[in-house]
Structures are given as structure tokens and as C-alpha cells.
Design a protein around this motif. Structure first.
Motif, mmCIF file in Angstrom:
data_model
loop_
_atom_site.group_PDB
_atom_site.id
_atom_site.type_symbol
_atom_site.label_atom_id
_atom_site.label_comp_id
_atom_site.label_asym_id
_atom_site.label_seq_id
_atom_site.Cartn_x
_atom_site.Cartn_y
_atom_site.Cartn_z
ATOM 1 N N GLN A 39 0.837 -1.185 0.000
ATOM 2 C CA GLN A 39 0.000 0.000 0.000
ATOM 3 C C GLN A 39 0.874 1.238 0.000
ATOM 4 O OE1 GLN A 39 -2.919 0.286 3.168
ATOM 5 N NE2 GLN A 39 -4.210 1.609 1.892
ATOM 6 N N ALA A 40 0.720 2.022 -1.030
ATOM 7 C CA ALA A 40 1.433 3.283 -1.140
ATOM 8 C C ALA A 40 0.562 4.393 -0.562
ATOM 9 C CB ALA A 40 1.771 3.577 -2.594
ATOM 10 N N PRO A 41 1.167 5.490 -0.121
ATOM 11 C CA PRO A 41 0.384 6.600 0.449
ATOM 12 C C PRO A 41 -0.676 7.092 -0.529
ATOM 13 C CG PRO A 41 2.700 6.912 0.894
ATOM 14 C CD PRO A 41 2.611 5.740 -0.044
ATOM 15 N N GLY A 42 -1.896 7.201 -0.032
ATOM 16 C CA GLY A 42 -2.980 7.706 -0.864
ATOM 17 C C GLY A 42 -3.553 6.710 -1.838
ATOM 18 N N LYS A 43 -3.062 5.475 -1.794
ATOM 19 C CA LYS A 43 -3.545 4.456 -2.724
ATOM 20 C C LYS A 43 -4.151 3.275 -1.972
ATOM 21 C CE LYS A 43 -0.412 5.491 -6.546
ATOM 22 N NZ LYS A 43 0.535 4.911 -7.539
ATOM 23 N N LEU A 85 13.882 -2.778 -9.265
ATOM 24 C CA LEU A 85 12.934 -1.933 -8.547
ATOM 25 C C LEU A 85 12.717 -0.604 -9.251
ATOM 26 C CD1 LEU A 85 14.068 -2.704 -4.925
ATOM 27 C CD2 LEU A 85 11.771 -3.087 -5.838
ATOM 28 N N LYS A 86 11.488 -0.106 -9.114
ATOM 29 C CA LYS A 86 11.101 1.175 -9.690
ATOM 30 C C LYS A 86 10.588 2.073 -8.564
ATOM 31 C CE LYS A 86 9.440 -1.214 -13.852
ATOM 32 N NZ LYS A 86 8.266 -1.437 -14.738
ATOM 33 N N PRO A 87 10.641 3.381 -8.743
ATOM 34 C CA PRO A 87 10.098 4.272 -7.713
ATOM 35 C C PRO A 87 8.649 3.960 -7.376
ATOM 36 C CG PRO A 87 11.433 5.518 -9.239
ATOM 37 C CD PRO A 87 11.326 4.123 -9.811
ATOM 38 N N GLU A 88 7.884 3.498 -8.335
ATOM 39 C CA GLU A 88 6.485 3.186 -8.068
ATOM 40 C C GLU A 88 6.298 1.925 -7.227
ATOM 41 O OE1 GLU A 88 7.904 3.804 -11.050
ATOM 42 O OE2 GLU A 88 6.994 2.567 -12.650
ATOM 43 N N ASP A 89 7.384 1.220 -6.929
ATOM 44 C CA ASP A 89 7.310 0.089 -6.008
ATOM 45 C C ASP A 89 7.355 0.551 -4.549
ATOM 46 O OD1 ASP A 89 9.432 -1.726 -8.244
ATOM 47 O OD2 ASP A 89 7.248 -1.942 -8.016
ATOM 48 N N THR A 90 7.598 1.825 -4.345
ATOM 49 C CA THR A 90 7.626 2.366 -2.992
ATOM 50 C C THR A 90 6.280 2.183 -2.314
ATOM 51 O OG1 THR A 90 9.323 4.005 -3.512
ATOM 52 C CG2 THR A 90 7.886 4.478 -1.640
ATOM 53 N N ALA A 91 6.294 1.521 -1.155
ATOM 54 C CA ALA A 91 5.056 1.225 -0.439
ATOM 55 C C ALA A 91 5.382 0.519 0.865
ATOM 56 C CB ALA A 91 4.148 0.318 -1.279
ATOM 57 N N MET A 92 4.361 0.375 1.702
ATOM 58 C CA MET A 92 4.438 -0.511 2.850
ATOM 59 C C MET A 92 4.028 -1.889 2.343
ATOM 60 S SD MET A 92 5.147 -0.576 6.117
ATOM 61 C CE MET A 92 4.737 0.983 6.910
ATOM 62 N N TYR A 93 4.853 -2.879 2.610
ATOM 63 C CA TYR A 93 4.592 -4.232 2.152
ATOM 64 C C TYR A 93 4.126 -5.087 3.332
ATOM 65 C CZ TYR A 93 6.520 -3.331 -2.444
ATOM 66 O OH TYR A 93 6.730 -2.838 -3.711
ATOM 67 N N TYR A 94 3.039 -5.825 3.096
ATOM 68 C CA TYR A 94 2.439 -6.656 4.119
ATOM 69 C C TYR A 94 2.410 -8.115 3.685
ATOM 70 C CZ TYR A 94 0.591 -2.209 5.860
ATOM 71 O OH TYR A 94 0.454 -0.924 6.330
ATOM 72 N N CYS A 95 2.644 -8.989 4.642
ATOM 73 C CA CYS A 95 2.495 -10.415 4.449
ATOM 74 C C CYS A 95 1.123 -10.815 4.996
ATOM 75 C CB CYS A 95 3.612 -11.121 5.210
ATOM 76 S SG CYS A 95 3.530 -12.909 5.218
ATOM 77 N N ALA A 96 0.465 -11.768 4.324
ATOM 78 C CA ALA A 96 -0.845 -12.212 4.765
ATOM 79 C C ALA A 96 -1.002 -13.698 4.517
ATOM 80 C CB ALA A 96 -1.944 -11.436 4.046
#
Length: 122
Positions: A39-43, A85-96
Motif C-alpha cells: 500500500q502506497a500513500p494515498g492508494k 525496482l522502480k520508484p512506483e514500487d515504494t510502499a508498505m509491504y504486508y504479508c498475509a
């Protein structure tokens, strides 16, 4: 007590690589669907990759060919290798984790979540 703990996040340059880990306790990962979301900020949160108990994998189109999900049953740990990696890969990554049939990239089907690990690509 079911618990998922992510690690391995951090900063990387575009074109670089990062490997995330998700250590599970309270159940055996080889019996459930294990997935990575971000999840990226605002997305909205989006599914990135999932691996089934049989080892089948599914990837989001945006990461196909760059990310690889694997699992080490002896360590009860799932990994996400992220390359190119690309800048658009920037996000919080979660395992589920999800028990039952049908390993999906839809987050509402997942009951157990980790706390997340941040990945920043510049």
C-alpha cells in the motif's frame, strides 16, 4: 497464536533489489495461501504475489518478471525477492495468510496480517 512478522524492508535505488521475509508462527505455511500486498500513500492496498500450498504462484501484472515469491517450509518463512525496482514500487509491504481453497490477490479474503515493512525506491 497466529503471528506474521515481516522484515527486510529499507531503501533502494531504482534498478536495485530488496528481499523481504515473512516469518510465520502458530501454523504451517505449507498448508495455507501466503501472499504479499502493498500500500502506497494515498492508494488502495494491492496484491503483489501469492504462493499456494502446492507451490503455485500468482503475480500482479505490475511486478511480473521482476518479483519472485518463495517459501522455506523448514523455516516457516515466505520471501519476496524484488529485482529491477522502480520508484512506483515504494510502499508498505504486508504479508498475509489465508486458509481454505483459492489463493487470490484480493485482500478481503485474508484474515491474518503482519505489521508491514517499508520499501522506498528512489
Amino acid at each position: 497464536h497466529v503471528q506474521l512478522v515481516e522484515s527486510g524492508g529499507g531503501s533502494a535505488l531504482a534498478g536495485g533489489s530488496v528481499r523481504l521475509s515473512c516469518a510465520a508462527s502458530g501454523y504451517t505455511i505449507s498448508t495455507v495461501c501466503m501472499a504479499w500486498f502493498r500500500q502506497a500513500p494515498g492508494k488502495e492496498r494491492e496484491g503483489v504475489a501469492v504462493i499456494s500450498p502446492g507451490g503455485n504462484t500468482l503475480y500482479a501484472d505490475s511486478v511480473k518478471g521482476r518479483f519472485t515469491i518463495t517459501q522455506d517450509n523448514a523455516k516457516n518463512t515466505v520471501y519476496l525477492q524484488m529485482n529491477s525496482l522502480k520508484p512506483e514500487d515504494t510502499a508498505m509491504y504486508y504479508c498475509a495468510a489465508r486458509s481454505g481453497l483459492g489463493c487470490t490477490l484480493v485482500d478481503r479474503y485474508y484474515k491474518n496480517w503482519g505489521q508491514g515493512t517499508q520499501v522506498t525506491v528512489s
